[in-house]
Design a protein around this motif. Sequence first.
Motif, PDB file in Angstrom:
ATOM      1  N   GLY A 275     -19.303 -17.805  -9.580  1.00  0.00           N
ATOM      2  CA  GLY A 275     -19.534 -16.415  -9.969  1.00  0.00           C
ATOM      3  C   GLY A 275     -18.513 -15.431  -9.437  1.00  0.00           C
ATOM      4  O   GLY A 275     -18.724 -14.222  -9.498  1.00  0.00           O
ATOM      5  N   GLY A 276     -17.371 -15.946  -8.925  1.00  0.00           N
ATOM      6  CA  GLY A 276     -16.406 -15.038  -8.315  1.00  0.00           C
ATOM      7  C   GLY A 276     -15.107 -14.868  -9.072  1.00  0.00           C
ATOM      8  O   GLY A 276     -14.283 -14.024  -8.714  1.00  0.00           O
ATOM      9  N   PHE A 277     -14.910 -15.634 -10.143  1.00  0.00           N
ATOM     10  CA  PHE A 277     -13.622 -15.626 -10.824  1.00  0.00           C
ATOM     11  C   PHE A 277     -13.306 -14.264 -11.436  1.00  0.00           C
ATOM     12  O   PHE A 277     -12.201 -13.733 -11.285  1.00  0.00           O
ATOM     13  N   GLY A 278     -14.264 -13.702 -12.142  1.00  0.00           N
ATOM     14  CA  GLY A 278     -14.044 -12.424 -12.820  1.00  0.00           C
ATOM     15  C   GLY A 278     -13.658 -11.314 -11.870  1.00  0.00           C
ATOM     16  O   GLY A 278     -12.700 -10.567 -12.118  1.00  0.00           O
ATOM     17  N   PHE A 279     -14.377 -11.213 -10.747  1.00  0.00           N
ATOM     18  CA  PHE A 279     -14.065 -10.149  -9.789  1.00  0.00           C
ATOM     19  C   PHE A 279     -12.704 -10.376  -9.138  1.00  0.00           C
ATOM     20  O   PHE A 279     -11.929  -9.435  -8.971  1.00  0.00           O
ATOM     21  N   CYS A 280     -12.420 -11.619  -8.758  1.00  0.00           N
ATOM     22  CA  CYS A 280     -11.133 -11.911  -8.120  1.00  0.00           C
ATOM     23  C   CYS A 280      -9.976 -11.543  -9.044  1.00  0.00           C
ATOM     24  O   CYS A 280      -8.981 -10.936  -8.609  1.00  0.00           O
ATOM     25  N   LEU A 281     -10.112 -11.880 -10.321  1.00  0.00           N
ATOM     26  CA  LEU A 281      -9.048 -11.585 -11.276  1.00  0.00           C
ATOM     27  C   LEU A 281      -8.922 -10.082 -11.485  1.00  0.00           C
ATOM     28  O   LEU A 281      -7.809  -9.540 -11.540  1.00  0.00           O
ATOM     29  N   LEU A 282     -10.041  -9.391 -11.579  1.00  0.00           N
ATOM     30  CA  LEU A 282     -10.028  -7.933 -11.740  1.00  0.00           C
ATOM     31  C   LEU A 282      -9.306  -7.266 -10.581  1.00  0.00           C
ATOM     32  O   LEU A 282      -8.408  -6.431 -10.774  1.00  0.00           O
ATOM     33  N   ALA A 283      -9.703  -7.624  -9.366  1.00  0.00           N
ATOM     34  CA  ALA A 283      -9.116  -6.997  -8.180  1.00  0.00           C
ATOM     35  C   ALA A 283      -7.630  -7.291  -8.063  1.00  0.00           C
ATOM     36  O   ALA A 283      -6.831  -6.410  -7.732  1.00  0.00           O
ATOM     37  N   LEU A 284      -7.241  -8.519  -8.372  1.00  0.00           N
ATOM     38  CA  LEU A 284      -5.837  -8.884  -8.245  1.00  0.00           C
ATOM     39  C   LEU A 284      -4.980  -8.202  -9.312  1.00  0.00           C
ATOM     40  O   LEU A 284      -3.861  -7.772  -9.039  1.00  0.00           O
ATOM     41  N   MET A 285      -5.510  -8.065 -10.524  1.00  0.00           N
ATOM     42  CA  MET A 285      -4.770  -7.362 -11.569  1.00  0.00           C
ATOM     43  C   MET A 285      -4.560  -5.897 -11.181  1.00  0.00           C
ATOM     44  O   MET A 285      -3.487  -5.328 -11.418  1.00  0.00           O
ATOM     45  N   LEU A 286      -5.555  -5.281 -10.587  1.00  0.00           N
ATOM     46  CA  LEU A 286      -5.393  -3.900 -10.125  1.00  0.00           C
ATOM     47  C   LEU A 286      -4.285  -3.809  -9.082  1.00  0.00           C
ATOM     48  O   LEU A 286      -3.464  -2.888  -9.103  1.00  0.00           O
ATOM     49  N   PHE A 287      -4.251  -4.767  -8.188  1.00  0.00           N
ATOM     50  CA  PHE A 287      -3.229  -4.758  -7.134  1.00  0.00           C
ATOM     51  C   PHE A 287      -1.835  -4.949  -7.724  1.00  0.00           C
ATOM     52  O   PHE A 287      -0.866  -4.339  -7.258  1.00  0.00           O
ATOM     53  N   ILE A 288      -1.719  -5.783  -8.748  1.00  0.00           N
ATOM     54  CA  ILE A 288      -0.423  -6.000  -9.399  1.00  0.00           C
ATOM     55  C   ILE A 288       0.074  -4.699 -10.021  1.00  0.00           C
ATOM     56  O   ILE A 288       1.246  -4.332  -9.900  1.00  0.00           O
ATOM     57  N   PHE A 289      -0.824  -3.946 -10.679  1.00  0.00           N
ATOM     58  CA  PHE A 289      -0.428  -2.698 -11.315  1.00  0.00           C
ATOM     59  C   PHE A 289      -0.130  -1.603 -10.293  1.00  0.00           C
ATOM     60  O   PHE A 289       0.446  -0.563 -10.641  1.00  0.00           O
ATOM     61  N   ASP A 290      -0.482  -1.849  -9.045  1.00  0.00           N
ATOM     62  CA  ASP A 290      -0.205  -0.876  -7.982  1.00  0.00           C
ATOM     63  C   ASP A 290       1.296  -0.644  -7.832  1.00  0.00           C
ATOM     64  O   ASP A 290       1.726   0.431  -7.402  1.00  0.00           O
ATOM     65  N   THR A 291       2.113  -1.622  -8.217  1.00  0.00           N
ATOM     66  CA  THR A 291       3.566  -1.471  -8.083  1.00  0.00           C
ATOM     67  C   THR A 291       4.114  -0.369  -8.994  1.00  0.00           C
ATOM     68  O   THR A 291       5.196   0.175  -8.737  1.00  0.00           O
ATOM     69  N   LEU A 292       3.375  -0.017 -10.035  1.00  0.00           N
ATOM     70  CA  LEU A 292       3.853   0.997 -10.974  1.00  0.00           C
ATOM     71  C   LEU A 292       3.915   2.392 -10.356  1.00  0.00           C
ATOM     72  O   LEU A 292       4.557   3.281 -10.912  1.00  0.00           O
ATOM     73  N   LYS A 293       3.284   2.582  -9.211  1.00  0.00           N
ATOM     74  CA  LYS A 293       3.304   3.895  -8.570  1.00  0.00           C
ATOM     75  C   LYS A 293       4.719   4.274  -8.122  1.00  0.00           C
ATOM     76  O   LYS A 293       5.005   5.457  -7.903  1.00  0.00           O
ATOM     77  N   GLU A 294       5.603   3.282  -7.989  1.00  0.00           N
ATOM     78  CA  GLU A 294       6.967   3.553  -7.544  1.00  0.00           C
ATOM     79  C   GLU A 294       7.847   4.111  -8.654  1.00  0.00           C
ATOM     80  O   GLU A 294       8.900   4.696  -8.393  1.00  0.00           O
ATOM     81  N   ALA A 295       7.426   3.908  -9.902  1.00  0.00           N
ATOM     82  CA  ALA A 295       8.271   4.296 -11.040  1.00  0.00           C
ATOM     83  C   ALA A 295       7.971   5.720 -11.487  1.00  0.00           C
ATOM     84  O   ALA A 295       7.113   5.957 -12.339  1.00  0.00           O
ATOM     85  N   THR A 296       8.668   6.699 -10.930  1.00  0.00           N
ATOM     86  CA  THR A 296       8.493   8.092 -11.329  1.00  0.00           C
ATOM     87  C   THR A 296       9.299   8.361 -12.598  1.00  0.00           C
ATOM     88  O   THR A 296      10.263   7.643 -12.901  1.00  0.00           O
ATOM     89  N   PRO A 297       8.929   9.393 -13.373  1.00  0.00           N
ATOM     90  CA  PRO A 297       9.692   9.723 -14.586  1.00  0.00           C
ATOM     91  C   PRO A 297      11.176   9.970 -14.308  1.00  0.00           C
ATOM     92  O   PRO A 297      12.039   9.498 -15.059  1.00  0.00           O
ATOM     93  N   ASP A 298      11.466  10.713 -13.237  1.00  0.00           N
ATOM     94  CA  ASP A 298      12.871  10.997 -12.900  1.00  0.00           C
ATOM     95  C   ASP A 298      13.640   9.722 -12.580  1.00  0.00           C
ATOM     96  O   ASP A 298      14.807   9.560 -12.962  1.00  0.00           O
ATOM     97  N   MET A 299      12.965   8.808 -11.882  1.00  0.00           N
ATOM     98  CA  MET A 299      13.600   7.546 -11.511  1.00  0.00           C
ATOM     99  C   MET A 299      13.945   6.738 -12.755  1.00  0.00           C
ATOM    100  O   MET A 299      15.060   6.210 -12.888  1.00  0.00           O
TER     101      MET A 299
END
Length: 403
Positions: A275-299
């Motif tokens: 019963g843990g696969f869905g949550f683990c995948l959800l949380a990890l996908m969110l963490f992967i998208f966390d890298t997008l915070k570095e990409a500002t429009p000006d950059m």
Amino acid sequence: MEVFISSQMGLMTVLVLMLFVGEVISIRTKAWIPSVFITAVLFLLAYWTFLPKDAIAKAGIPVGTATMLMALLITNMGTLLSVKELMKQWKIIVIALGGIAGITAFLLFIAVHFLDWNTVVVATPPLVGGIVSSLIMSNGAKELGLTSLSVLAVLIYVIQGFAGYPLTSIMLKREGQRVIKEYRAGAIKRDADSVDPTNISDDKPARLFQRAPHIYNTAYFKFLRLSFCAALAFLASAGFGVIGLKVNAFVLCLLFGIIGKSIGFLETHCLKSAGGFGFCLLALMLFIFDTLKEATPDMILSLLYPLVVIIVIGVIGMFVFSTIIGRIVGVSKELAFATSLTALFGFPADYVITMEVITSLTDDQDERAVLTHHMLPPMLVAGFITVTIVSVVLAGIMVNWLQ
């Protein structure tokens, strides 16, 4: 909106909503537009407008949690493979290496006519790898005072998925359609080891525990065994480090998952049955998208030209080399290119896109099992070879080429 996302659960709701929107669009388009692509766009826009930079951590997924979930997920992925299946993937490993060679060759010999040498050198390892190779090149550029190139190394890592996600989905759909057609015509038989991960509901204990009372085969017991295998992988990685060998712990997690399933210590897809696969995948996908915070429009605007040149020429090189090598070893150009493209995003996006495509192609469980057996192992193995292993070695070499 500001009031709503000021609370942890309000913030989590917004984050999961973006994942869900991407999933809905993927379903509606039958995976022609993968969910990870749409979600990445939404996260990028959200970070540019209302989402705080530390949103993922505030929602409850800091680095330590993400590392733990990654270890559990990758070990669990190993239970979907077998030692025999892993041995079959030598062709995919050769193709993945060829794809990286193609990126490197095209960038070093073609892109240098459009960009300066340092720009090409800094961008190459991040394009074929993950955060580690990006940091190596970013720090190397920074030490030489190449500030903009230091940013470019991170930006390549952040943005490359926008090219990889849709291309991979298209290639896998074409490959899947071909496989289904051949299966229905009787040209392909279902392998006895093949399973449909979307339809695993058997709660039968692993072979070593079948004589124990089934009542004790609880979710906790499954998590215990999965964590134990992951822990052994990290211990083995540390042990290799003592003798001077660098073996990534996550690669060993996959191997220990395969071994655990093979000897009867783990069930197939035990994280899902726990019963843990869905949550683990959800949380990890969110963490992967966390890298997008570095990409500002000006950059992005300031580095748009080198970014486009690097990605376009690199992907063309990957296509040329992977297609040629695929033909030599007997792998279709679609699967060869798709597995090489995992260099642009790695795990867990490779799993998510593959399963989305399989789900969109058929509702028949046997056909899904055939498609999974045909496409998932190559995608997972290729992702680990490119992102986790080769890119780090390549970065360690090329960082010394900066002038």
